[in-house]
Scaffold this motif. Structure first.
Motif, PDB file in Angstrom:
ATOM      1  N   ALA A  58      43.880   4.411  39.043  1.00 53.47           N
ATOM      2  CA  ALA A  58      42.803   5.015  39.832  1.00 53.47           C
ATOM      3  C   ALA A  58      41.577   4.110  39.795  1.00 53.47           C
ATOM      4  CB  ALA A  58      42.463   6.392  39.281  1.00 53.47           C
ATOM      5  N   LEU A  59      40.909   4.000  40.936  1.00 55.87           N
ATOM      6  CA  LEU A  59      39.742   3.129  41.015  1.00 55.87           C
ATOM      7  C   LEU A  59      38.486   3.845  40.549  1.00 55.87           C
ATOM      8  CD1 LEU A  59      40.361   1.317  44.409  1.00 55.87           C
ATOM      9  CD2 LEU A  59      40.813   0.495  42.100  1.00 55.87           C
ATOM     10  N   VAL A  60      37.733   3.166  39.696  1.00 58.33           N
ATOM     11  CA  VAL A  60      36.474   3.687  39.182  1.00 58.33           C
ATOM     12  C   VAL A  60      35.353   3.032  39.973  1.00 58.33           C
ATOM     13  CG1 VAL A  60      34.975   3.791  37.163  1.00 58.33           C
ATOM     14  CG2 VAL A  60      37.437   4.002  36.895  1.00 58.33           C
ATOM     15  N   ARG A  61      34.423   3.846  40.442  1.00 60.67           N
ATOM     16  CA  ARG A  61      33.288   3.341  41.211  1.00 60.67           C
ATOM     17  C   ARG A  61      31.990   3.810  40.559  1.00 60.67           C
ATOM     18  NH1 ARG A  61      36.274   1.565  45.181  1.00 60.67           N
ATOM     19  NH2 ARG A  61      37.788   2.772  46.304  1.00 60.67           N
ATOM     20  N   VAL A  62      30.894   3.178  40.952  1.00 60.33           N
ATOM     21  CA  VAL A  62      29.578   3.559  40.445  1.00 60.33           C
ATOM     22  C   VAL A  62      29.328   5.030  40.774  1.00 60.33           C
ATOM     23  CG1 VAL A  62      27.098   3.145  40.674  1.00 60.33           C
ATOM     24  CG2 VAL A  62      28.684   1.217  40.630  1.00 60.33           C
ATOM     25  N   ASP A  63      28.734   5.767  39.842  1.00 61.87           N
ATOM     26  CA  ASP A  63      28.405   7.189  39.924  1.00 61.87           C
ATOM     27  C   ASP A  63      29.599   8.117  39.701  1.00 61.87           C
ATOM     28  OD1 ASP A  63      25.693   6.748  40.276  1.00 61.87           O
ATOM     29  OD2 ASP A  63      25.846   6.728  42.466  1.00 61.87           O
ATOM     30  N   ASP A  64      30.794   7.595  39.411  1.00 60.29           N
ATOM     31  CA  ASP A  64      31.910   8.451  39.029  1.00 60.29           C
ATOM     32  C   ASP A  64      31.659   9.008  37.636  1.00 60.29           C
ATOM     33  OD1 ASP A  64      33.315   8.089  41.361  1.00 60.29           O
ATOM     34  OD2 ASP A  64      34.774   6.678  40.528  1.00 60.29           O
ATOM     35  N   VAL A  65      32.243  10.161  37.356  1.00 59.67           N
ATOM     36  CA  VAL A  65      32.130  10.783  36.034  1.00 59.67           C
ATOM     37  C   VAL A  65      33.500  10.716  35.359  1.00 59.67           C
ATOM     38  CG1 VAL A  65      31.650  12.917  34.787  1.00 59.67           C
ATOM     39  CG2 VAL A  65      30.264  12.293  36.771  1.00 59.67           C
ATOM     40  N   VAL A  66      33.527  10.146  34.159  1.00 58.46           N
ATOM     41  CA  VAL A  66      34.760   9.995  33.392  1.00 58.46           C
ATOM     42  C   VAL A  66      34.640  10.835  32.129  1.00 58.46           C
ATOM     43  CG1 VAL A  66      36.263   8.363  32.180  1.00 58.46           C
ATOM     44  CG2 VAL A  66      35.071   7.641  34.252  1.00 58.46           C
ATOM     45  N   GLU A  67      35.665  11.659  31.865  1.00 58.64           N
ATOM     46  CA  GLU A  67      35.721  12.457  30.644  1.00 58.64           C
ATOM     47  C   GLU A  67      36.863  11.925  29.785  1.00 58.64           C
ATOM     48  OE1 GLU A  67      34.880  16.917  31.576  1.00 58.64           O
ATOM     49  OE2 GLU A  67      35.969  16.012  33.251  1.00 58.64           O
ATOM     50  N   VAL A  68      36.568  11.648  28.519  1.00 63.14           N
ATOM     51  CA  VAL A  68      37.559  11.118  27.595  1.00 63.14           C
ATOM     52  C   VAL A  68      37.665  12.068  26.412  1.00 63.14           C
ATOM     53  CG1 VAL A  68      38.269   9.138  26.213  1.00 63.14           C
ATOM     54  CG2 VAL A  68      36.903   8.773  28.278  1.00 63.14           C
ATOM     55  N   ALA A  69      38.865  12.591  26.167  1.00 62.68           N
ATOM     56  CA  ALA A  69      39.098  13.519  25.055  1.00 62.68           C
ATOM     57  C   ALA A  69      39.699  12.755  23.880  1.00 62.68           C
ATOM     58  CB  ALA A  69      40.029  14.637  25.496  1.00 62.68           C
ATOM     59  N   TYR A  70      38.909  12.610  22.836  1.00 59.88           N
ATOM     60  CA  TYR A  70      39.367  12.043  21.577  1.00 59.88           C
ATOM     61  C   TYR A  70      39.811  13.206  20.693  1.00 59.88           C
ATOM     62  CZ  TYR A  70      36.747   7.967  23.214  1.00 59.88           C
ATOM     63  OH  TYR A  70      36.270   6.922  23.949  1.00 59.88           O
ATOM     64  N   PRO A  71      40.451  12.949  19.550  1.00 54.85           N
ATOM     65  CA  PRO A  71      40.911  14.052  18.703  1.00 54.85           C
ATOM     66  C   PRO A  71      39.807  15.006  18.242  1.00 54.85           C
ATOM     67  CG  PRO A  71      41.998  12.033  18.042  1.00 54.85           C
ATOM     68  CD  PRO A  71      40.960  11.653  19.071  1.00 54.85           C
ATOM     69  N   THR A  72      38.584  14.516  18.031  1.00 51.62           N
ATOM     70  CA  THR A  72      37.532  15.404  17.512  1.00 51.62           C
ATOM     71  C   THR A  72      36.339  15.582  18.444  1.00 51.62           C
ATOM     72  OG1 THR A  72      36.475  13.547  16.374  1.00 51.62           O
ATOM     73  CG2 THR A  72      38.089  14.847  15.117  1.00 51.62           C
ATOM     74  N   ARG A  73      36.358  14.934  19.608  1.00 49.90           N
ATOM     75  CA  ARG A  73      35.219  15.064  20.523  1.00 49.90           C
ATOM     76  C   ARG A  73      35.628  14.740  21.951  1.00 49.90           C
ATOM     77  NH1 ARG A  73      31.887   9.570  20.221  1.00 49.90           N
ATOM     78  NH2 ARG A  73      33.626   8.213  19.781  1.00 49.90           N
ATOM     79  N   ILE A  74      34.804  15.190  22.871  1.00 50.48           N
ATOM     80  CA  ILE A  74      34.996  14.885  24.284  1.00 50.48           C
ATOM     81  C   ILE A  74      33.722  14.218  24.790  1.00 50.48           C
ATOM     82  CG2 ILE A  74      35.379  15.818  26.587  1.00 50.48           C
ATOM     83  CD1 ILE A  74      36.791  18.173  25.250  1.00 50.48           C
ATOM     84  N   LEU A  75      33.878  13.031  25.352  1.00 54.35           N
ATOM     85  CA  LEU A  75      32.749  12.305  25.913  1.00 54.35           C
ATOM     86  C   LEU A  75      32.779  12.435  27.429  1.00 54.35           C
ATOM     87  CD1 LEU A  75      32.585   8.847  24.087  1.00 54.35           C
ATOM     88  CD2 LEU A  75      31.160  10.834  23.738  1.00 54.35           C
ATOM     89  N   THR A  76      31.618  12.678  28.011  1.00 57.68           N
ATOM     90  CA  THR A  76      31.469  12.672  29.460  1.00 57.68           C
ATOM     91  C   THR A  76      30.462  11.590  29.787  1.00 57.68           C
ATOM     92  OG1 THR A  76      31.873  15.048  29.510  1.00 57.68           O
ATOM     93  CG2 THR A  76      30.903  14.062  31.476  1.00 57.68           C
ATOM     94  N   VAL A  77      30.895  10.606  30.588  1.00 57.52           N
ATOM     95  CA  VAL A  77      30.038   9.479  30.919  1.00 57.52           C
ATOM     96  C   VAL A  77      29.966   9.283  32.430  1.00 57.52           C
ATOM     97  CG1 VAL A  77      30.527   8.292  28.747  1.00 57.52           C
ATOM     98  CG2 VAL A  77      31.882   7.746  30.750  1.00 57.52           C
ATOM     99  N   LYS A  78      28.857   8.716  32.873  1.00 56.60           N
ATOM    100  CA  LYS A  78      28.660   8.378  34.278  1.00 56.60           C
ATOM    101  C   LYS A  78      28.737   6.860  34.392  1.00 56.60           C
ATOM    102  CE  LYS A  78      25.226   8.704  37.936  1.00 56.60           C
ATOM    103  NZ  LYS A  78      23.881   9.198  38.266  1.00 56.60           N
TER     104      LYS A  78
END
Length: 91
Positions: free
Chosen positions: A39-59
């Motif tokens: 999948a292509l990532v572009r500027v202003d997309d929101v990516v959520e990454v679930a690690y074992p102990t936390r979830i990061l949401t980044v722009k």
């Protein structure tokens, strides 16, 4: 830029293979949806990454891989970080 490559180059995941595995099992979302490594990532997309102990949401701020690879370049903005217990499913 591909999602798996962005995760690795932005230093959210150490290796591209690990990023691909996380995407495959559904631990990564792009704009709120499950997707493929390609999948292509572009500027202003929101990516959520679930690690074992936390979830990061980044722009995404930068989607050019040459720029991201430079030291000191910030390629994302942290929007939210949420702690989760080991048994809790992120989504």
């Amino acid at each position: 830029m591909r999602l798996d490559k962005f995760l690795k180059d932005a230093r959210l995941v150490k290796r591209r293979v690990v990023a691909q595995e996380m995407i495959e099992v559904g631990a990564v979302r792009l704009n709120g949806r499950q997707c493929r490594s390609s999948a292509l990532v572009r500027v202003d997309d929101v990516v959520e990454v679930a690690y074992p102990t936390r979830i990061l949401t980044v722009k995404v701020l930068v989607d050019d891989e040459k720029v991201i690879r430079r030291k000191g370049i910030v390629s994302y903005e942290l929007l939210k970080e949420r702690r989760v217990s080991g048994e809790e499913k992120p989504w």
